[in-house]
Design an enzyme around this catalytic site. Structure first.
Site, mmCIF file in Angstrom:
data_model
loop_
_atom_site.group_PDB
_atom_site.id
_atom_site.type_symbol
_atom_site.label_atom_id
_atom_site.label_comp_id
_atom_site.label_asym_id
_atom_site.label_seq_id
_atom_site.Cartn_x
_atom_site.Cartn_y
_atom_site.Cartn_z
ATOM 1 N N THR A 133 -5.476 -8.376 1.744
ATOM 2 C CA THR A 133 -6.876 -7.998 1.894
ATOM 3 C C THR A 133 -7.455 -7.406 0.613
ATOM 4 O O THR A 133 -6.708 -6.828 -0.195
ATOM 5 C CB THR A 133 -7.005 -6.956 3.029
ATOM 6 O OG1 THR A 133 -8.307 -6.402 3.016
ATOM 7 C CG2 THR A 133 -5.999 -5.821 2.873
ATOM 8 N N ASP A 134 -8.779 -7.500 0.481
ATOM 9 C CA ASP A 134 -9.441 -6.849 -0.666
ATOM 10 C C ASP A 134 -9.430 -5.327 -0.522
ATOM 11 O O ASP A 134 -9.699 -4.605 -1.482
ATOM 12 C CB ASP A 134 -10.882 -7.370 -0.832
ATOM 13 C CG ASP A 134 -11.781 -7.132 0.382
ATOM 14 O OD1 ASP A 134 -11.320 -6.604 1.407
ATOM 15 O OD2 ASP A 134 -12.978 -7.494 0.292
ATOM 16 N N GLU A 135 -9.125 -4.831 0.702
ATOM 17 C CA GLU A 135 -9.209 -3.391 0.940
ATOM 18 C C GLU A 135 -8.169 -2.604 0.141
ATOM 19 O O GLU A 135 -8.303 -1.392 -0.028
ATOM 20 C CB GLU A 135 -9.094 -3.089 2.442
ATOM 21 C CG GLU A 135 -10.162 -3.815 3.225
ATOM 22 C CD GLU A 135 -10.335 -3.351 4.667
ATOM 23 O OE1 GLU A 135 -9.977 -2.215 4.986
ATOM 24 O OE2 GLU A 135 -10.849 -4.155 5.463
ATOM 25 N N TYR A 159 -4.463 1.437 7.207
ATOM 26 C CA TYR A 159 -4.357 -0.031 7.185
ATOM 27 C C TYR A 159 -4.210 -0.545 5.760
ATOM 28 O O TYR A 159 -3.255 -1.261 5.445
ATOM 29 C CB TYR A 159 -5.588 -0.667 7.854
ATOM 30 C CG TYR A 159 -5.755 -2.144 7.530
ATOM 31 C CD1 TYR A 159 -4.820 -3.078 7.969
ATOM 32 C CD2 TYR A 159 -6.817 -2.603 6.751
ATOM 33 C CE1 TYR A 159 -4.948 -4.429 7.662
ATOM 34 C CE2 TYR A 159 -6.958 -3.948 6.439
ATOM 35 C CZ TYR A 159 -6.015 -4.858 6.894
ATOM 36 O OH TYR A 159 -6.143 -6.190 6.573
ATOM 37 N N LYS A 163 -1.059 -2.457 3.833
ATOM 38 C CA LYS A 163 -1.152 -3.788 3.215
ATOM 39 C C LYS A 163 -0.794 -3.691 1.723
ATOM 40 O O LYS A 163 -0.129 -4.573 1.172
ATOM 41 C CB LYS A 163 -2.556 -4.381 3.388
ATOM 42 C CG LYS A 163 -2.924 -4.755 4.820
ATOM 43 C CD LYS A 163 -2.060 -5.857 5.427
ATOM 44 C CE LYS A 163 -2.306 -7.226 4.819
ATOM 45 N NZ LYS A 163 -1.596 -8.301 5.569
ATOM 46 N N ASP A 290 -19.953 7.989 11.766
ATOM 47 C CA ASP A 290 -19.303 7.163 10.748
ATOM 48 C C ASP A 290 -17.778 7.183 10.914
ATOM 49 O O ASP A 290 -17.212 8.105 11.501
ATOM 50 C CB ASP A 290 -19.679 7.679 9.348
ATOM 51 C CG ASP A 290 -19.644 6.566 8.312
ATOM 52 O OD1 ASP A 290 -19.178 5.454 8.632
ATOM 53 O OD2 ASP A 290 -20.077 6.813 7.178
ATOM 54 N N PRO A 292 -14.120 7.841 9.615
ATOM 55 C CA PRO A 292 -13.586 8.774 8.613
ATOM 56 C C PRO A 292 -13.111 8.015 7.371
ATOM 57 O O PRO A 292 -12.426 6.990 7.495
ATOM 58 C CB PRO A 292 -12.386 9.420 9.313
ATOM 59 C CG PRO A 292 -12.502 9.064 10.753
ATOM 60 C CD PRO A 292 -13.358 7.856 10.870
HETATM 61 P P1 NAD Z 1 -5.352 -10.384 13.924
HETATM 62 O O1 NAD Z 1 -5.172 -8.925 14.216
HETATM 63 O O2 NAD Z 1 -6.434 -11.139 14.578
HETATM 64 O O3 NAD Z 1 -3.995 -11.176 14.239
HETATM 65 C C1 NAD Z 1 -2.732 -10.675 13.893
HETATM 66 C C2 NAD Z 1 -1.681 -11.526 14.591
HETATM 67 O O4 NAD Z 1 -0.394 -11.050 14.187
HETATM 68 C C3 NAD Z 1 -1.745 -11.436 16.120
HETATM 69 O O5 NAD Z 1 -1.619 -12.721 16.683
HETATM 70 C C4 NAD Z 1 -0.546 -10.570 16.477
HETATM 71 O O6 NAD Z 1 0.000 -10.872 17.757
HETATM 72 C C5 NAD Z 1 0.421 -10.911 15.347
HETATM 73 N N1 NAD Z 1 1.385 -9.838 15.095
HETATM 74 C C6 NAD Z 1 1.120 -8.509 14.963
HETATM 75 N N2 NAD Z 1 2.269 -7.837 14.746
HETATM 76 C C7 NAD Z 1 3.270 -8.754 14.729
HETATM 77 C C8 NAD Z 1 4.668 -8.687 14.531
HETATM 78 N N3 NAD Z 1 5.280 -7.521 14.303
HETATM 79 N N4 NAD Z 1 5.383 -9.827 14.562
HETATM 80 C C9 NAD Z 1 4.769 -11.023 14.789
HETATM 81 N N5 NAD Z 1 3.452 -11.148 15.000
HETATM 82 C C10 NAD Z 1 2.703 -10.024 14.963
HETATM 83 O O7 NAD Z 1 -5.470 -10.444 12.329
HETATM 84 P P2 NAD Z 1 -6.344 -11.446 11.440
HETATM 85 O O8 NAD Z 1 -7.717 -10.914 11.349
HETATM 86 O O9 NAD Z 1 -6.104 -12.841 11.878
HETATM 87 O O10 NAD Z 1 -5.657 -11.206 10.024
HETATM 88 C C11 NAD Z 1 -4.568 -12.028 9.587
HETATM 89 C C12 NAD Z 1 -4.110 -11.516 8.231
HETATM 90 O O11 NAD Z 1 -5.205 -11.540 7.303
HETATM 91 C C13 NAD Z 1 -3.605 -10.072 8.243
HETATM 92 O O12 NAD Z 1 -2.489 -9.986 7.411
HETATM 93 C C14 NAD Z 1 -4.765 -9.270 7.689
HETATM 94 O O13 NAD Z 1 -4.316 -8.104 7.033
HETATM 95 C C15 NAD Z 1 -5.376 -10.261 6.716
HETATM 96 N N6 NAD Z 1 -6.812 -10.075 6.467
HETATM 97 C C16 NAD Z 1 -7.705 -10.174 7.502
HETATM 98 C C17 NAD Z 1 -9.071 -10.033 7.234
HETATM 99 C C18 NAD Z 1 -10.114 -10.165 8.316
HETATM 100 O O14 NAD Z 1 -11.310 -10.035 8.005
HETATM 101 N N7 NAD Z 1 -9.763 -10.447 9.553
HETATM 102 C C19 NAD Z 1 -9.507 -9.758 5.928
HETATM 103 C C20 NAD Z 1 -8.558 -9.634 4.924
HETATM 104 C C21 NAD Z 1 -7.203 -9.826 5.195
HETATM 105 P P1 TYD Z 2 -14.642 -4.298 10.524
HETATM 106 O O1 TYD Z 2 -15.099 -5.557 11.155
HETATM 107 O O2 TYD Z 2 -13.875 -3.306 11.346
HETATM 108 O O3 TYD Z 2 -13.819 -4.703 9.217
HETATM 109 P P2 TYD Z 2 -13.296 -3.755 7.984
HETATM 110 O O4 TYD Z 2 -13.300 -2.344 8.404
HETATM 111 O O5 TYD Z 2 -11.928 -4.304 7.774
HETATM 112 O O6 TYD Z 2 -14.230 -4.024 6.829
HETATM 113 O O7 TYD Z 2 -15.911 -3.544 9.950
HETATM 114 C C1 TYD Z 2 -16.796 -4.177 9.042
HETATM 115 C C2 TYD Z 2 -17.829 -3.140 8.642
HETATM 116 O O8 TYD Z 2 -18.630 -2.826 9.784
HETATM 117 C C3 TYD Z 2 -17.212 -1.824 8.186
HETATM 118 O O9 TYD Z 2 -18.043 -1.272 7.155
HETATM 119 C C4 TYD Z 2 -17.280 -0.954 9.428
HETATM 120 C C5 TYD Z 2 -18.531 -1.445 10.107
HETATM 121 N N1 TYD Z 2 -18.561 -1.338 11.592
HETATM 122 C C6 TYD Z 2 -19.659 -0.746 12.219
HETATM 123 O O10 TYD Z 2 -20.625 -0.300 11.562
HETATM 124 N N2 TYD Z 2 -19.649 -0.686 13.583
HETATM 125 C C7 TYD Z 2 -18.601 -1.155 14.334
HETATM 126 O O11 TYD Z 2 -18.653 -1.031 15.590
HETATM 127 C C8 TYD Z 2 -17.494 -1.769 13.672
HETATM 128 C C9 TYD Z 2 -16.320 -2.309 14.442
HETATM 129 C C10 TYD Z 2 -17.515 -1.848 12.287
#
Ligand code: NAD
Ligand code: TYD
Length: 353
Positions: A133-135, A159, A163, A290, A292
């Site tokens: 992730t970019d985070e 989180y 990562k 907000d 934390p």
């Molecule tokens: P998600 O939470 O939707 O899915 C995660 C999946 O991993 C689920 O199917 C869960 O059952 C499985 N899982 C969790 N723990 C496990 C374990 N111990 N063993 C096997 N499976 C397990 O996540 P996502 O949004 O699809 O993200 C996928 C990846 O991309 C992650 O690594 C996340 O950090 C990264 N990522 C996501 C975003 C985003 O915007 N969603 C952005 C940047 C990076």
């Molecule tokens: P989120 O989808 O949780 O992704 P991330 O925290 O990984 O960026 O949140 C996206 C942005 O939206 C983040 O700045 C938090 C904000 N947010 C709200 O303002 N309200 C909400 O209910 C949620 C879930 C997120």
């Protein structure tokens, strides 16, 4: 030939598996623990398709992973499995440490043992692609340049810290053992099958059921938004042509404040599914406490992947969001099935009454 995907029942992983099998006949072994975020319904269209081998299990179960690698001999591991929600990591970081750090470590160990046992030719071709992730780069000021791959790591939430730790382990396995790893750091994804704890699907769901659309703080936090189909395309590109040991940032060239995100979503809904009372959905927006340590701004410089691998996103934020809204409107049963007891418990914990 086959690939092993971890977390392929989650949001991005299931999109990746579906897109992969639409484009290729190369089988996918899909290892997923089916936590609250894993949803087999995402993969329902693959029922009876023997190119998809689903295994319910934990990436931290070394015996299982070693056995899967020995049995299926995949040419690559594409590692999505993680605990992925910042707010949940604030309430309870334990699972994040366990899966994102310890789980990734165990997966790396199993991959290393497998890779060491391959023939020279197979070792050359093997890849371990780590999705991050970019985070991990922390928070930007309004004027700061977007994150490049060379930015220092400054994770701020449990989180992003977990990562970041996993990224460091992946890097170390290249440097120390020579494992052919690739790391991708992407921005906020949106699209079909996203669990409605994240901003866009949560607001989509709440809009339709007449609930508040909660914006944290002043709602002026900025994220870069990447359509999940574009992300999957980028991962396929990195897997095919990325140089082992390299890191690629993946973004949508689409920085938006959370207010813009939610008001754009409301405007699309006003057009496609007007409210019964004719009022705009934006009236449902409320400002809540907000998060934390909330990071103010993320932005991705996706120049390297474009220069070196020729990848650029196809969707703009507006085209991607229209597709996403259209998908959710056509799959309301999916949303209904997801929004079951466990999800309601989370809403009560996070947003109170
Ligand atoms: P998600 O939470 O939707 O899915 C995660 C999946 O991993 C689920 O199917 C869960 O059952 C499985 N899982 C969790 N723990 C496990 C374990 N111990 N063993 C096997 N499976 C397990 O996540 P996502 O949004 O699809 O993200 C996928 C990846 O991309 C992650 O690594 C996340 O950090 C990264 N990522 C996501 C975003 C985003 O915007 N969603 C952005 C940047 C990076
Ligand atoms: P989120 O989808 O949780 O992704 P991330 O925290 O990984 O960026 O949140 C996206 C942005 O939206 C983040 O700045 C938090 C904000 N947010 C709200 O303002 N309200 C909400 O209910 C949620 C879930 C997120």
């Amino acid at each position: 030939m086959a690939i092993l995907v971890t977390g392929g029942a989650g949001f991005i992983g299931s999109n990746f598996v579906l897109d992969w099998l639409e484009r290729s006949d190369e089988p996918v072994i899909n290892l997923d623990a089916l936590t609250y975020a894993g949803n087999p319904e995402n993969l329902a269209s693959l029922a009876g398709d023997d190119r998809h081998i689903f295994v319910k299990g934990d990436i931290g179960d070394s015996d299982l992973v070693v056995d899967l690698l020995a049995r299926h001999r995949p040419r690559a591991v594409v590692h999505f499995a993680a605990e992925s929600h910042v707010d949940r990591s604030i309430h309870g970081p334990d699972d994040f440490i366990q899966t994102n750090i310890v789980g990734t470590f165990r997966l790396l160990e199993a991959a290393r043992a497998h890779w060491n046992g391959l023939t020279a030719g197979d070792r050359e071709g093997f890849r371990f692609l780590h999705v991050s992730t970019d985070e991990v780069y922390g928070s930007l000021t309004p004027e700061a340049p977007a994150f490049a791959e060379t930015n220092r790591y400054e994770p701020n939430s449990p989180y992003s810290a977990s990562k970041a730790a996993s990224d460091h382990l992946v890097r170390a396995y290249r440097h120390t053992y020579g494992l052919p790893v690739l790391t991708t750091n992407c921005s906020n994804n949106y699209g079909p099958y996203q669990f409605p704890e994240k901003l866009i699907p949560l607001c989509m769901h709440h809009a339709l059921v007449g609930q508040p659309l909660p914006l944290y703080g002043d709602g002026l936090q900025i994220r870069d938004w990447l359509y999940v189909g574009d992300h999957c395309d980028a991962i396929r590109r990195v897997l095919a042509a990325g140089s082992p040991g390299e890191v690629y940032n993946i973004g949508g060239w689409s920085e938006k404040t959370n207010r813009e995100v939610v008001t754009t979503l409301c405007a699309i809904l006003d057009e496609l599914r007007p409210r019964g009372d004719g009022r705009p959905y934006a009236e449902q927006i409320v400002f809540v406490q907000d998060r934390p340590g909330h990071d103010r701004r993320y932005a991705i410089d996706a120049g390297k992947i474009e220069r070196e691998l020729g990848w650029r996103p196809v969707e703009t934020f507006v085209t991607g969001l229209r597709r996403t809204v259209g998908w959710y409107l056509e799959h309301q049963q999916w949303m209904q099935n997801v929004t079951s007891g466990a999800y309601r418990h989370w809403l009560a914990q996070q947003y109170g009454a």
